[in-house]
Design a protein around this motif. Structure first.
Motif, mmCIF file in Angstrom:
data_model
loop_
_atom_site.group_PDB
_atom_site.id
_atom_site.type_symbol
_atom_site.label_atom_id
_atom_site.label_comp_id
_atom_site.label_asym_id
_atom_site.label_seq_id
_atom_site.Cartn_x
_atom_site.Cartn_y
_atom_site.Cartn_z
ATOM 1 N N TRP A 210 18.830 13.812 -0.462
ATOM 2 C CA TRP A 210 19.175 14.684 -1.586
ATOM 3 C C TRP A 210 18.264 14.500 -2.795
ATOM 4 O O TRP A 210 17.715 15.457 -3.332
ATOM 5 N N ASP B 230 21.802 16.554 3.635
ATOM 6 C CA ASP B 230 22.644 16.886 2.482
ATOM 7 C C ASP B 230 22.698 18.398 2.291
ATOM 8 O O ASP B 230 22.560 19.169 3.256
ATOM 9 N N ARG C 17 21.923 29.286 1.288
ATOM 10 C CA ARG C 17 21.815 28.262 0.253
ATOM 11 C C ARG C 17 20.363 27.841 0.028
ATOM 12 O O ARG C 17 19.779 27.145 0.874
ATOM 13 N N ARG D 23 28.810 25.047 -12.083
ATOM 14 C CA ARG D 23 27.773 24.974 -11.046
ATOM 15 C C ARG D 23 27.802 26.244 -10.193
ATOM 16 O O ARG D 23 27.651 26.189 -8.979
ATOM 17 N N GLY E 8 29.383 12.454 -7.027
ATOM 18 C CA GLY E 8 29.463 10.998 -7.189
ATOM 19 C C GLY E 8 30.915 10.586 -7.039
ATOM 20 O O GLY E 8 31.599 11.006 -6.110
ATOM 21 N N TRP F 151 31.135 8.040 -2.111
ATOM 22 C CA TRP F 151 29.888 8.041 -2.881
ATOM 23 C C TRP F 151 30.255 7.606 -4.302
ATOM 24 O O TRP F 151 30.984 8.296 -5.006
HETATM 25 C C1 GLA Z 1 26.765 16.301 -5.499
HETATM 26 C C2 GLA Z 1 26.645 14.968 -4.784
HETATM 27 C C3 GLA Z 1 25.191 14.696 -4.463
HETATM 28 C C4 GLA Z 1 24.639 15.829 -3.640
HETATM 29 C C5 GLA Z 1 24.830 17.147 -4.357
HETATM 30 C C6 GLA Z 1 24.421 18.313 -3.474
HETATM 31 O O1 GLA Z 1 26.232 16.236 -6.767
HETATM 32 O O2 GLA Z 1 27.206 13.936 -5.531
HETATM 33 O O3 GLA Z 1 25.058 13.474 -3.777
HETATM 34 O O4 GLA Z 1 25.274 15.852 -2.399
HETATM 35 O O5 GLA Z 1 26.174 17.329 -4.749
HETATM 36 O O6 GLA Z 1 24.555 19.528 -4.108
#
Ligand code: GLA
Length: 697
Positions: free
Chosen positions: A310, A340, A347, A417, A501, A517
């Motif tokens: 990512w 990711d 997209r 977003r 996150g 995460w």
């Molecule tokens: C979020 C996640 C990232 C990534 C993005 C993708 O921000 O926390 O790790 O996967 O989305 O858009």
């Protein structure tokens, strides 16, 4: 173990080191009796025989003493339960019996007027007491529906002390779970989330220690954690007489959880409590053991080292490029390769495609299977990113079903977003999501799902009908159900919980995901503080941490060595998230060594007991993991001062009479020396780090 007093009205629950007792009065009031170091039934009965508090004109005899204060009757505290019909507000409970099991207690009551039953449930898991409540509308079909304004999971009562300190973790996106500690004032301190998900702002957890102060390894700590992934509230209330109660549950306000129809029931999530006499460190270790033993699925096995591109590629991904990265990752010893965002639908940036969970034909012309198979051939597992609860207005799904999103009729639909939240309270939405994800998992050999959630609720509202009330109640119930069904249908697939996150980390999601995460912030120095806060409640076994590029691209541009980045990430579930096509041969060789070292220490890190030796407060910080005869110490020097070597780090949990071989320096140390003088780290540079593996000889 649960014991019952002679008159059948005192209950004592005892874990290995702690006890919890409650007492039913002759007027059917359920009072809290005791929570602290382990006591006997005779002790609890002696407490129960004590005199009642003096009667005072303006004070409630119940406030601060009840197990589950409700609205209605002589109470002034904020109620855990508030129910009303069109004429009567509040409940009045009659005791109807209790059910006692090996490690479980249920106390049952009835409110004849509202035709309601309530059961308060206690379940022991080691020293952790899991509490929840069940409300049953027993009325006939024509009985009025009841408005449940608030239904918390539990109220915890602390012993009266001169004063208390409150510890919590707070934060925001990119800066989650930072530890904060302050004196507890009078009145209420409230933390929570009204965002529809757990939120980056707090983990749903608080810890309290009496004013004289617990430390990392000594003193009494009471802590509570809520197992819920939607909106929530934990209120810590210091009453006028100094009593402290902690009430927590679903929803951030009191404006309504749900409308309870006759012949239906409402079950709260668990609000777990833990007493520890071993300081904050002891409390954390007990929480970690509890989660590994009773919450996290399959936590007896270690998690693989993953790669995720990512940060390196963002939305600009393609099959060939992912293949190249997969080869590089496999060469470093990576065990799980995760694709990711941006493999699906149309997209190409964050404006399009969410909702269309089929591979983008321009990017993956033959679907995901060829890449997944190649990843398997390289000896790695294959993972995929999804964000199933969301939709971009620019997507086939939204064009087909604009009514499927949370919205208020006639009002603007708020975008964050560029995305909207699907209304999971709708059966058709739930059925569609299950079908799509089930099909996706069948379409290629997928072993891992990173499940993201990248915006909060704004327009959910409280429409009438089933599921009305607190919007996250229905949403989170549906989310849990969806993951549970997918896990049942695809038992070999592991799941990661991500929400930009660490926006959805709690005991509820952890009971159905394999890791989380921790933060989008991958700067290795910031991470030390984030991980320090995270570790107060959750174990390293679920705390994903990636090594990314330097300068840090995601957040702050900080420059740091591979050594510092790796040792920071090795404190959790190691991953790599840098652009491997730009890592030099020597960087890759170094990375290979770190990955190999991590695999060696991994069982101790992920499954061992954590000792936080020194907090990340500027100078030297260190943690130690202990498992059987093995100890691993990770140490980080943030900034070197005056050319001096930092003081040795005193280790924990070693046998003073034993000797320990350090596999990294070849030195043998006496246990007593490591415990009392400490381990010299030899760290001398800014942003430096070291790993020490110690084995008892
Ligand atoms: C979020 C996640 C990232 C990534 C993005 C993708 O921000 O926390 O790790 O996967 O989305 O858009």
């Amino acid at each position: 173990m649960v014991e019952v007093g002679e008159d059948g009205r005192t209950w004592l629950l005892s874990g290995p080191t702690s006890s919890y007792a409650l007492r039913l009065t002759g007027r059917d009031e359920l009072l809290h009796l005791y929570w602290g170091p382990r006591v006997t039934l005779r002790d609890a009965e002696a407490l129960a025989a004590g005199p009642p508090p003096p009667a005072r004109g303006f004070e409630s005899p119940l406030d601060g003493r009840e197990e589950y204060p409700v609205a209605g009757g002589p109470r002034f505290v904020r109620p855990a339960l508030a129910v009303r019909d069109s004429t009567v507000h509040g409940t009045e409970w009659r005791y109807t019996g209790a059910a006692v099991g090996e490690d479980e207690l249920q106390v049952h009551f009835r409110d004849p007027l509202h035709q309601l039953g309530i059961s308060l449930t206690y379940r022991l898991r080691g020293d952790v007491v899991e509490r929840s409540a069940v409300l049953v509308h027993e009325g006939g079909v024509r009985a009025p529906a009841l408005d449940v304004l608030r239904m918390d999971s539990a109220t915890w009562t602390l012993p009266v002390r001169d004063g208390w300190r409150l510890t919590q973790v707070h934060g925001r996106w990119g800066a989650e779970s930072r530890l904060a500690r302050s004196a507890l004032g009078y009145g209420e301190q409230v933390i929570g989330s009204g965002r529809g998900h757990t939120g980056h702002q707090h983990l749903p957890w608080v810890a309290l220690d009496a004013e004289e102060g617990a430390g990392e390894e000594h003193g009494e700590v009471y802590s509570c954690a809520l197992a819920w992934s939607g909106s929530w509230r934990i209120a810590v209330h210091r009453l006028p007489d100094g009593a402290v109660q902690i009430t927590g549950g679903v929803g951030h306000d009191d404006s309504g959880v749900t409308v309870l129809q006759p012949r239906t029931a409402l079950v709260t999530p668990v609000f777990a409590g833990l007493y520890s006499g071993g300081g904050f460190g002891g409390a954390s270790r007990a929480w970690h053991a509890y989660q590994r033993d009773h919450v996290i699925p399959g936590a007896e096995t270690v998690r693989p080292v993953l790669y995720n591109s990512w940060e390196a590629t963002r939305f600009d991904i393609a099959e060939e490029q992912q293949r190249t990265l997969a080869h590089r990752a496999a060469d470093l010893g990576v065990e799980l390769f995760v694709v990711d965002d941006a493999w699906f639908g149309g997209r190409v940036d964050d404006r399009t495609g969410l909702g269309d969970w089929t591979p983008n034909p321009d990017r993956f012309p033959h679907g995901l299977a060829p890449l997944a198979e190649e990843v398997h051939r390289l000896g790695m597992r294959f993972g995929i990113w999804v964000e199933p609860e969301m939709v971009n207005p620019d997507s086939d799904l939204y064009r087909a079903h604009p009514d499927w999103v949370q919205h208020q009729p006639g009002r603007a639909r708020t975008e964050f977003r560029n995305q909207l939240v699907l209304d999971l309270a709708r059966e058709d939405v739930r059925a569609h999501l299950y079908r799509q994800l089930h099909r996706l998992l069948d379409s290629a050999p997928i072993d891992y799902v990173k499940w993201d959630f990248n915006r909060s609720f704004t327009d959910a509202g409280r429409p009438a009908g089933p599921g009305a009330g607190e919007p996250s109640w229905a949403h989170v119930g549906a989310l849990y159900d969806l993951i549970d069904r997918l896990r049942a249908a695809h038992p070999a697939v592991a799941f990661e919980s991500c929400s930009g996150g660490g926006g959805r980390v709690d005991l509820g999601i952890l009971s159905r995901t394999d890791q989380v995460w921790t933060s989008d912030n991958t700067d290795p120095l910031d991470r030390l503080a984030i991980q320090h806060g995270f570790s107060q409640l959750h174990p390293a076994r679920v705390m994903a941490a990636w090594v990314t590029d330097s300068p840090n691209a995601q957040l702050n541009g900080r420059v740091s060595s591979p050594r510092f980045r790796f040792v920071s990430a090795m404190a959790g579930v190691l991953g790599i998230g840098g652009d491997l096509t730009r890592w030099s041969e020597s960087e890759r060789a170094e990375a290979r060594d770190w990955v190999a070292l991590y695999k060696e220490i991994r069982p101790t890190v992920q499954l061992g007991d954590l000792y936080r030796l020194r907090p990340p407060e500027g100078g030297l910080s260190a943690v130690q993991y202990v498992r059987g005869d093995d100890s691993v110490v990770l140490a980080w020097l943030q900034a070197q001062r005056y050319g001096e070597e930092p003081a040795p780090v005193r280790l924990r949990a070693l046998d003073p009479a034993a000797s320990y071989l350090c596999l990294d320096t070849g030195e043998t140390h006496r246990g007593a020396v490591l415990l009392h003088r400490g381990l010299r780290t030899g760290l001398r540079c800014d942003l430096d780090a070291a790993v020490f593996r110690l084995r008892r000889v």
